[in-house]
Design a protein around this motif. Structure first.
Motif, PDB file in Angstrom:
ATOM      1  N   ALA A   3       0.829  -1.211   0.000  1.00 17.47           N
ATOM      2  CA  ALA A   3       0.000   0.000   0.000  1.00 17.47           C
ATOM      3  C   ALA A   3       0.860   1.257   0.000  1.00 17.47           C
ATOM      4  CB  ALA A   3      -0.930  -0.024   1.208  1.00 17.47           C
ATOM      5  N   TYR A   4       1.938   1.247   0.759  1.00 14.16           N
ATOM      6  CA  TYR A   4       2.832   2.408   0.843  1.00 14.16           C
ATOM      7  C   TYR A   4       3.436   2.716  -0.524  1.00 14.16           C
ATOM      8  CZ  TYR A   4       6.762   5.304   2.472  1.00 14.16           C
ATOM      9  OH  TYR A   4       7.676   6.308   2.659  1.00 14.16           O
ATOM     10  N   ARG A   5       3.925   1.706  -1.225  1.00 13.68           N
ATOM     11  CA  ARG A   5       4.503   1.930  -2.555  1.00 13.68           C
ATOM     12  C   ARG A   5       3.437   2.441  -3.532  1.00 13.68           C
ATOM     13  NH1 ARG A   5       9.132  -0.177  -5.549  1.00 13.68           N
ATOM     14  NH2 ARG A   5       8.676  -0.261  -7.777  1.00 13.68           N
ATOM     15  N   MET A   6       2.237   1.862  -3.469  1.00 21.35           N
ATOM     16  CA  MET A   6       1.165   2.286  -4.368  1.00 21.35           C
ATOM     17  C   MET A   6       0.849   3.765  -4.190  1.00 21.35           C
ATOM     18  SD  MET A   6      -1.408  -0.990  -4.016  1.00 21.35           S
ATOM     19  CE  MET A   6      -2.518  -0.629  -5.389  1.00 21.35           C
ATOM     20  N   LEU A   7       0.833   4.219  -2.943  1.00 22.51           N
ATOM     21  CA  LEU A   7       0.420   5.583  -2.646  1.00 22.51           C
ATOM     22  C   LEU A   7       1.537   6.607  -2.799  1.00 22.51           C
ATOM     23  CD1 LEU A   7      -1.746   4.755   0.462  1.00 22.51           C
ATOM     24  CD2 LEU A   7      -2.602   5.854  -1.615  1.00 22.51           C
ATOM     25  N   THR A   8       2.779   6.169  -2.739  1.00 21.45           N
ATOM     26  CA  THR A   8       3.904   7.104  -2.795  1.00 21.45           C
ATOM     27  C   THR A   8       4.646   7.014  -4.125  1.00 21.45           C
ATOM     28  OG1 THR A   8       5.324   5.494  -1.638  1.00 21.45           O
ATOM     29  CG2 THR A   8       4.200   7.138  -0.298  1.00 21.45           C
ATOM     30  N   ASN A   9       5.189   5.884  -4.451  1.00 23.98           N
ATOM     31  CA  ASN A   9       5.996   5.731  -5.661  1.00 23.98           C
ATOM     32  C   ASN A   9       5.155   5.721  -6.935  1.00 23.98           C
ATOM     33  OD1 ASN A   9       8.749   4.866  -6.896  1.00 23.98           O
ATOM     34  ND2 ASN A   9       7.328   3.303  -7.643  1.00 23.98           N
ATOM     35  N   ASP A  10       3.960   5.104  -6.890  1.00 27.87           N
ATOM     36  CA  ASP A  10       3.240   4.770  -8.117  1.00 27.87           C
ATOM     37  C   ASP A  10       2.101   5.718  -8.497  1.00 27.87           C
ATOM     38  OD1 ASP A  10       4.843   2.498  -8.389  1.00 27.87           O
ATOM     39  OD2 ASP A  10       3.488   1.279  -7.177  1.00 27.87           O
ATOM     40  N   SER A  11       1.496   6.394  -7.552  1.00 25.66           N
ATOM     41  CA  SER A  11       0.227   7.075  -7.824  1.00 25.66           C
ATOM     42  C   SER A  11       0.367   8.529  -8.261  1.00 25.66           C
ATOM     43  CB  SER A  11      -0.651   7.022  -6.575  1.00 25.66           C
ATOM     44  OG  SER A  11      -0.052   7.796  -5.540  1.00 25.66           O
ATOM     45  N   ARG A  12       1.523   9.169  -7.998  1.00 27.09           N
ATOM     46  CA  ARG A  12       1.721  10.593  -8.274  1.00 27.09           C
ATOM     47  C   ARG A  12       0.803  11.484  -7.449  1.00 27.09           C
ATOM     48  NH1 ARG A  12       2.478  11.170 -14.896  1.00 27.09           N
ATOM     49  NH2 ARG A  12       4.374   9.930 -15.084  1.00 27.09           N
ATOM     50  N   LEU A  13       0.306  10.985  -6.343  1.00 27.40           N
ATOM     51  CA  LEU A  13      -0.586  11.768  -5.505  1.00 27.40           C
ATOM     52  C   LEU A  13       0.184  12.789  -4.677  1.00 27.40           C
ATOM     53  CD1 LEU A  13      -2.918   8.896  -4.308  1.00 27.40           C
ATOM     54  CD2 LEU A  13      -3.614  10.843  -5.721  1.00 27.40           C
ATOM     55  N   LYS A  14      -0.485  13.904  -4.389  1.00 34.57           N
ATOM     56  CA  LYS A  14       0.071  14.961  -3.545  1.00 34.57           C
ATOM     57  C   LYS A  14      -0.912  15.240  -2.404  1.00 34.57           C
ATOM     58  CE  LYS A  14       2.318  17.178  -7.525  1.00 34.57           C
ATOM     59  NZ  LYS A  14       2.404  18.419  -8.347  1.00 34.57           N
ATOM     60  N   PRO A  15      -0.420  15.762  -1.281  1.00 34.96           N
ATOM     61  CA  PRO A  15      -1.328  16.104  -0.187  1.00 34.96           C
ATOM     62  C   PRO A  15      -2.491  16.956  -0.688  1.00 34.96           C
ATOM     63  CG  PRO A  15       0.935  16.314   0.550  1.00 34.96           C
ATOM     64  CD  PRO A  15       0.999  16.037  -0.932  1.00 34.96           C
ATOM     65  N   GLY A  16      -3.700  16.597  -0.259  1.00 33.85           N
ATOM     66  CA  GLY A  16      -4.899  17.292  -0.692  1.00 33.85           C
ATOM     67  C   GLY A  16      -5.611  16.613  -1.838  1.00 33.85           C
ATOM     68  N   ASN A  17      -4.931  15.719  -2.575  1.00 32.42           N
ATOM     69  CA  ASN A  17      -5.575  14.957  -3.637  1.00 32.42           C
ATOM     70  C   ASN A  17      -6.564  13.952  -3.057  1.00 32.42           C
ATOM     71  OD1 ASN A  17      -2.739  14.635  -5.968  1.00 32.42           O
ATOM     72  ND2 ASN A  17      -4.142  16.319  -5.614  1.00 32.42           N
TER      73      ASN A  17
ATOM     74  N   THR B 232      10.488  -2.030  -1.935  1.00 33.95           N
ATOM     75  CA  THR B 232      11.902  -2.245  -1.673  1.00 33.95           C
ATOM     76  C   THR B 232      12.199  -2.169  -0.176  1.00 33.95           C
ATOM     77  OG1 THR B 232      12.460   0.099  -1.802  1.00 33.95           O
ATOM     78  CG2 THR B 232      12.431  -1.140  -3.877  1.00 33.95           C
ATOM     79  N   ARG B 233      13.402  -2.605   0.171  1.00 35.23           N
ATOM     80  CA  ARG B 233      13.848  -2.454   1.560  1.00 35.23           C
ATOM     81  C   ARG B 233      13.850  -0.980   1.953  1.00 35.23           C
ATOM     82  NH1 ARG B 233      18.643  -4.496   5.223  1.00 35.23           N
ATOM     83  NH2 ARG B 233      18.952  -2.604   6.432  1.00 35.23           N
ATOM     84  N   THR B 234      14.297  -0.106   1.045  1.00 31.22           N
ATOM     85  CA  THR B 234      14.324   1.333   1.331  1.00 31.22           C
ATOM     86  C   THR B 234      12.922   1.859   1.598  1.00 31.22           C
ATOM     87  OG1 THR B 234      16.320   1.626  -0.003  1.00 31.22           O
ATOM     88  CG2 THR B 234      14.994   3.588   0.433  1.00 31.22           C
ATOM     89  N   GLU B 235      11.952   1.393   0.817  1.00 29.84           N
ATOM     90  CA  GLU B 235      10.572   1.820   1.043  1.00 29.84           C
ATOM     91  C   GLU B 235      10.039   1.281   2.368  1.00 29.84           C
ATOM     92  OE1 GLU B 235       8.985   2.419  -3.545  1.00 29.84           O
ATOM     93  OE2 GLU B 235       9.189   0.385  -2.738  1.00 29.84           O
TER      94      GLU B 235
END
Length: 321
Positions: free
Chosen positions: A143-157, A272-275
């Motif tokens: 879920a974290y990767r989907m919301l951060t790396n993959d979705s291009r979402l920004k706060p408020g979206n 990833t481990r970093t994520e």
């Protein structure tokens, strides 16, 4: 050692394939280390393994479980990153074509001990319990990767999360709220929709309902049953991120909508481990914690498996030694 494992698949009745009993203690090859498991959490991946999906019979018996926290050989409290990359691989582990998860090629985490590459250990923050930490490496990391790396979402979206009770979906609600997104969630029952409000959703809707507006991204783990609704709900240029298909993998593509409205469809697998370290930092800094349905001793794991098969989940099942 006492373990939760599968010896023969059963595609029609996965619970019938579940075994609880003794398995040999693992030995760590060069470059690997042994971890004493304190807590392990349940994922849909474990149900698929019981059915023989992604786990052929020739690799069985196989101890189940991808997620765990515990104590390493030096006495450190650790979390296990369950993506096992091939020797010599560098870069994003999720792009390694020969990668696997624990319990696919190598024995899993639902036992007293598990062995993993030394590089797959991550320090467990003192702020998280073993039970909380054990929930993070598969569903929460996905879920974290989907919301951060993959979705291009920004706060408020605004993000639409399909399915109010799945492991990845439940994680996505909490993470999305913590990173400043407006969170809309669909669910099949009023009970599950109300539970979603407690997990971070701002608004909840019946499955397939017309939404009050278009969303910037949709988080899709359900597949055929919700795919068309996800596409219809996206704004032009929006992003659909998919990491699972629990209702079926072959939805209607609706390509005219995709190319005419310039939508992005992104596949996502684990992280990833970093994520994982980034997710741990988010939990530490914001107080974010995984929603735990129930903590059970490893000897009572069948109850958690049955609940997942029946669809009666509202958070993670965690098994402890």
């Amino acid at each position: 050692m006492f373990s939760v494992f599968v010896s023969a698949p059963n595609p029609d009745d996965p619970i019938a394939a579940l075994e609880l009993g003794e398995r040999p203690e693992p030995e760590a090859p060069d470059g690997w280390t042994r971890v004493e498991v304190k807590a392990a959490s349940l994922n849909h991946h474990d149900i698929f393994s019981l059915k023989g999906i992604g786990l052929p019979a020739e690799r069985m018996p196989m101890i189940l479980g991808t997620d765990a926290s515990g104590i390493d050989e030096d006495g450190n409290e650790v979390l296990i990153h369950s993506v096992i990359s091939s020797p010599g691989w560098t870069g994003d582990e999720t792009f390694d074509p020969k990668r696997s998860l624990l319990s696919e090629v190598h024995q899993g985490t639902m036992a007293k001990y598990v062995v993993v590459p030394k590089g797959n250990l991550v320090a467990k923050p003192a702020e998280l319990s073993f039970e909380e930490a054990a929930c993070l490496p598969t569903a929460w990391l996905t879920a974290y990767r989907m919301l951060t790396n993959d979705s291009r979402l920004k706060p408020g979206n605004t993000v639409l999360i399909q399915g109010a009770s799945g492991g990845v979906a439940t994680a996505a609600m909490s993470i999305a709220r913590a990173i400043g997104l407006r969170v809309w969630v669909t669910g099949r029952s009023e009970e599950k929709r109300q539970a979603a409000l407690g997990h971070g959703a701002h608004e909840v809707f019946e499955t397939g309902a017309r939404l009050p507006g278009k969303v910037d991204a949709a988080i899709e783990t359900v597949g055929e049953a919700t795919w068309s609704h996800s596409l219809r709900s996206l704004r032009p240029g929006g992003t659909l991120v998919v990491s699972g298909a629990t209702s079926g993998p072959n939805p209607k593509a609706d390509l005219n909508r995709v190319f005419f409205l310039q939508m992005r469809i992104i596949g996502s697998t684990m992280g990833t481990r970093t994520e994982l370290e980034g997710l741990l930092g988010l939990c530490r800094d914001t107080g974010l914690r995984p929603v735990i349905n129930e903590v059970l001793p490893m000897s009572e794991a069948k109850r958690g498996f049955q609940a997942m098969v029946d669809g009666n989940t509202a958070g993670k099942f965690v098994f402890t030694n």
